[in-house]
Motif scaffolding. Structure first.
Motif, mmCIF file in Angstrom:
data_model
loop_
_atom_site.group_PDB
_atom_site.id
_atom_site.type_symbol
_atom_site.label_atom_id
_atom_site.label_comp_id
_atom_site.label_asym_id
_atom_site.label_seq_id
_atom_site.Cartn_x
_atom_site.Cartn_y
_atom_site.Cartn_z
ATOM 1 N N ALA A 234 0.810 -1.215 0.000
ATOM 2 C CA ALA A 234 0.000 0.000 0.000
ATOM 3 C C ALA A 234 0.848 1.270 0.000
ATOM 4 O O ALA A 234 0.458 2.272 -0.603
ATOM 5 C CB ALA A 234 -0.943 0.000 1.198
ATOM 6 N N SER A 256 -8.091 4.379 3.297
ATOM 7 C CA SER A 256 -8.350 3.921 1.929
ATOM 8 C C SER A 256 -7.876 2.481 1.746
ATOM 9 O O SER A 256 -8.550 1.661 1.100
ATOM 10 C CB SER A 256 -7.652 4.840 0.926
ATOM 11 O OG SER A 256 -7.824 4.378 -0.393
ATOM 12 N N THR A 257 -6.734 2.156 2.325
ATOM 13 C CA THR A 257 -6.206 0.794 2.251
ATOM 14 C C THR A 257 -7.112 -0.189 2.987
ATOM 15 O O THR A 257 -7.410 -1.279 2.492
ATOM 16 C CB THR A 257 -4.788 0.745 2.846
ATOM 17 O OG1 THR A 257 -3.935 1.596 2.079
ATOM 18 C CG2 THR A 257 -4.237 -0.671 2.835
ATOM 19 N N ASN A 259 -10.312 0.105 3.639
ATOM 20 C CA ASN A 259 -11.572 -0.032 2.906
ATOM 21 C C ASN A 259 -11.403 -0.937 1.692
ATOM 22 O O ASN A 259 -12.237 -1.809 1.427
ATOM 23 C CB ASN A 259 -12.080 1.336 2.474
ATOM 24 C CG ASN A 259 -13.415 1.260 1.765
ATOM 25 O OD1 ASN A 259 -14.401 0.796 2.315
ATOM 26 N ND2 ASN A 259 -13.450 1.705 0.509
ATOM 27 N N SER A 260 -10.304 -0.738 0.947
ATOM 28 C CA SER A 260 -10.047 -1.577 -0.231
ATOM 29 C C SER A 260 -9.851 -3.028 0.161
ATOM 30 O O SER A 260 -10.358 -3.946 -0.500
ATOM 31 C CB SER A 260 -8.810 -1.066 -0.981
ATOM 32 O OG SER A 260 -9.024 0.227 -1.485
ATOM 33 N N LYS A 261 -9.101 -3.241 1.235
ATOM 34 C CA LYS A 261 -8.859 -4.609 1.685
ATOM 35 C C LYS A 261 -10.152 -5.257 2.164
ATOM 36 O O LYS A 261 -10.420 -6.432 1.859
ATOM 37 C CB LYS A 261 -7.824 -4.601 2.817
ATOM 38 C CG LYS A 261 -7.472 -5.969 3.358
ATOM 39 C CD LYS A 261 -6.837 -6.844 2.286
ATOM 40 C CE LYS A 261 -6.443 -8.209 2.842
ATOM 41 N NZ LYS A 261 -5.943 -9.116 1.776
ATOM 42 N N THR A 263 -13.384 -4.564 1.332
ATOM 43 C CA THR A 263 -14.321 -4.867 0.239
ATOM 44 C C THR A 263 -13.789 -5.981 -0.662
ATOM 45 O O THR A 263 -14.552 -6.798 -1.162
ATOM 46 C CB THR A 263 -14.603 -3.612 -0.592
ATOM 47 O OG1 THR A 263 -13.364 -3.028 -1.040
ATOM 48 C CG2 THR A 263 -15.357 -2.573 0.220
ATOM 49 N N SER A 264 -12.471 -6.010 -0.851
ATOM 50 C CA SER A 264 -11.874 -7.056 -1.681
ATOM 51 C C SER A 264 -11.963 -8.417 -1.000
ATOM 52 O O SER A 264 -12.319 -9.420 -1.631
ATOM 53 C CB SER A 264 -10.412 -6.710 -1.974
ATOM 54 O OG SER A 264 -9.757 -7.768 -2.628
ATOM 55 N N GLN A 267 -15.546 -9.454 -0.729
ATOM 56 C CA GLN A 267 -16.128 -9.493 -2.079
ATOM 57 C C GLN A 267 -17.505 -8.828 -2.078
ATOM 58 O O GLN A 267 -18.528 -9.451 -2.371
ATOM 59 C CB GLN A 267 -16.219 -10.926 -2.590
ATOM 60 C CG GLN A 267 -14.857 -11.582 -2.775
ATOM 61 C CD GLN A 267 -14.944 -12.976 -3.388
ATOM 62 O OE1 GLN A 267 -15.987 -13.621 -3.345
ATOM 63 N NE2 GLN A 267 -13.860 -13.436 -3.964
ATOM 64 N N GLN A 269 -19.592 -4.783 -2.700
ATOM 65 C CA GLN A 269 -19.553 -3.426 -3.225
ATOM 66 C C GLN A 269 -19.895 -2.404 -2.143
ATOM 67 O O GLN A 269 -19.842 -1.199 -2.384
ATOM 68 C CB GLN A 269 -20.559 -3.287 -4.387
ATOM 69 C CG GLN A 269 -20.282 -4.216 -5.558
ATOM 70 C CD GLN A 269 -18.954 -3.925 -6.229
ATOM 71 O OE1 GLN A 269 -18.597 -2.772 -6.433
ATOM 72 N NE2 GLN A 269 -18.218 -4.981 -6.574
ATOM 73 N N ASN A 271 -19.090 -0.257 0.771
ATOM 74 C CA ASN A 271 -17.892 0.289 1.390
ATOM 75 C C ASN A 271 -18.127 0.634 2.858
ATOM 76 O O ASN A 271 -19.269 0.777 3.318
ATOM 77 C CB ASN A 271 -17.441 1.552 0.643
ATOM 78 C CG ASN A 271 -16.962 1.248 -0.756
ATOM 79 O OD1 ASN A 271 -15.958 0.575 -0.954
ATOM 80 N ND2 ASN A 271 -17.681 1.752 -1.745
ATOM 81 N N GLN A 277 -15.296 4.944 9.355
ATOM 82 C CA GLN A 277 -13.971 5.550 9.240
ATOM 83 C C GLN A 277 -13.586 6.285 10.530
ATOM 84 O O GLN A 277 -12.464 6.146 11.030
ATOM 85 C CB GLN A 277 -13.920 6.521 8.058
ATOM 86 C CG GLN A 277 -12.594 7.249 7.928
ATOM 87 C CD GLN A 277 -12.603 8.283 6.826
ATOM 88 O OE1 GLN A 277 -13.596 8.457 6.140
ATOM 89 N NE2 GLN A 277 -11.487 8.960 6.635
#
Length: 494
Positions: A234, A256-257, A259-261, A263-264, A267, A269, A271, A277
């Motif tokens: 990251a 941001s990291t 949140n991305s981790k 949702t990924s 799996q 959409q 957030n 946060q």
């Protein structure tokens, strides 16, 4: 990639071959690199440069020679950097565990025929990764199945070496600094070979390295090793010195990291929202009463995964990863449909529930234990007012025994999902069977209780449902209750 950017700038001087008209300088796909490499090799660069140089400038031989030498140096660099890792190895590798990786040579169609090209892989430490110009001396690890032949696929026009069933038999670690743990030490796989291009007399020695990897010896180290990799992926800078990362980063990048981790991994959409946060920031900075913006505050690696949270036995990352794991395995649909409020502090919780009717509830991730979800609800207090209560968190083990939807149905005193959605309408599709007996294979656990309000009252047994895992899942009388009198003992069968 830096050579490709430089190359595109030089090629733009040749009006007939403009690469940047197709792609931005920093966005060449690997397939484009493959075909460009073949095209570059087939050019006669002296002719191109002189053909597009005005005749009146031929006297400036020194300037032209310097340009040509520099240009050909870039071409040579591209030849030497045309070996790339097409499929990265796992970035957390447990010793004795098998894994695979694929290395691709972009100039494969121009490899001189004859003896097969054999690639060798070896594991190197951070210091060796910084000195790739010299052949690594000390062997820091033993790799099994560490050779593969470079094979050309005519259909895909790709030339790859597939390393299968690789494993790290043993690893030699460097001396650690201060409080550094073994899960913070980074290694890489170095792939190298000698290759001869058609038309060239001298073979080229080419090599490339993988992304950094962390080597572990036990599954319990996986969580901390993953934290090291996430921080590296990251926050590392392009063209860095291997494998340097900043010690502190702005919270906005950290969030941001996360949140991305999240949702990924889950799996989904859906957030994390600004309430989530803010609570995450309050937790990692240990500022539960801070109401201002955290965006520009700096969060350190130690706060992320070295220092335990106040009053807890685990780090911020260990707690966050536990929530991700629980959500991924048991709560994905609930989260994706917005039924789980998620990360929320108790102060904020009381603020939004204080004026709601009794029975209003929301689902929040536990902040007291790893991988738990709890139900916070409004109930009547002893003095006729209201109070906010939290049910003991449900863990992965609990939800394996009985789903969250069924547990919500079992609790009769929660009726409306915040702000005011009838629970049976919202969660009905998550209910299984027609009732408790319809979907639970249970046994009766008899507990003898003697009433103390009246000395003449008989003893009686309360029967609890318990699962095969010996966990009590419900204690209240269910609508399908039956009772029968046997002397002075009343037995309730749920």
């Amino acid at each position: 990639m830096a050579q490709w950017v430089h190359m595109s700038q030089l090629i733009q001087r040749l009006p007939d071959e403009t690469v940047n008209s197709l792609y931005p300088p920093n966005a060449f796909p690997i397939e484009v690199r493959h075909f460009l490499a073949e095209w570059i090799e087939n050019q006669i660069w002296y002719i191109h440069v002189y053909a597009h140089t005005p005749r009146t400038n031929y006297t400036h031989t020194t300037k032209k020679k310097s340009l040509i030498d520099h240009f050909l140096t870039c071409v040579t660099d591209i030849f030497l950097s045309s070996l790339v890792v097409d499929k990265q190895p796992p970035q957390v590798i447990k010793t004795q565990s098998k894994f695979s990786t694929t290395v691709r040579y972009l100039l494969g169609e121009k490899v001189a025929p004859g003896k097969p090209v054999l690639l060798k892989a070896q594991i190197i430490n951070e210091l060796q990764a910084r000195n790739l110009s010299t052949v690594p001396g000390d062997n820091v690890g033993e790799l099994i199945n560490n050779t593969a032949i470079l094979e050309h696929n005519s259909a895909s026009k790709s030339t790859c070496a597939n390393f299968r069933n690789m494993s790290i038999k043993k690893i030699k670690r460097a001396d650690r600094k201060g409080s550094e743990s073994v899960t913070e030490e980074k290694f890489a796989l170095l792939f190298s070979t000698e290759i001869t291009i058609t038309g060239c007399d001298t073979p080229y020695r080419i090599q490339t390295i993988s992304l950094p990897v962390v080597v572990i010896v036990h599954g319990s180290q996986d969580n901390n090793a993953l934290a090291t990799i996430i921080w590296d992926c990251a926050f590392s800078e392009p063209d860095r010195l291997p494998f340097v990362v900043p010690e502190r980063v702005p919270w906005r990048l950290m969030y941001s990291t996360l949140n991305s981790k999240f949702t990924s991994e889950v799996q989904t959409q859906h957030n994390l929202d600004h309430y989530n946060q803010h609570f995450l920031a309050q937790k990692i900075f240990d500022k539960p009463d801070f109401a201002d913006d955290f965006s520009h505050m700096m969060v350190s690696w130690a706060q992320f995964n070295k220092e335990v949270l106040p009053g807890r036995s685990f780090t911020f990352w260990q707690w966050f990863e536990g929530v991700m794991e629980l959500t991924k395995k048991h709560l994905k649909t609930y989260w994706s449909e917005g039924l789980i409020f998620g990360f929320i502090g108790k102060q904020h919780l009381h603020l939004i529930l204080k004026d709601r009717p009794n029975g209003t509830f929301l689902l929040r991730f536990s902040d007291s234990e790893i991988g738990g979800i709890t139900i916070a609800y409004v109930s009547a207090s002893e003095n006729g007012g209201q109070k906010i209560q939290n049910i003991q968190p449900f863990t992965k083990r609990d939800l394996e025994i009985r789903s969250l939807g069924d547990r919500i149905r079992d609790i009769s005193h929660i009726t409306y999902l915040y702000p005011e959605y009838p629970k049976n309408e919202v969660f009905k599709k998550f209910y299984s069977g027609d009732g408790l007996n319809a979907h639970c294979q249970c046994h009766v656990l008899k507990v003898k209780v003697r009433l103390t309000t009246n000395a003449l009252s008989p003893s009686f047994f309360l029967c609890f449902l318990w699962s095969r895992a010996s966990t009590i899942i419900c204690w209240r009388l269910h609508p399908c209750v039956t009772a029968y009198q046997s002397g002075h003992v009343r037995e309730y069968l749920f």
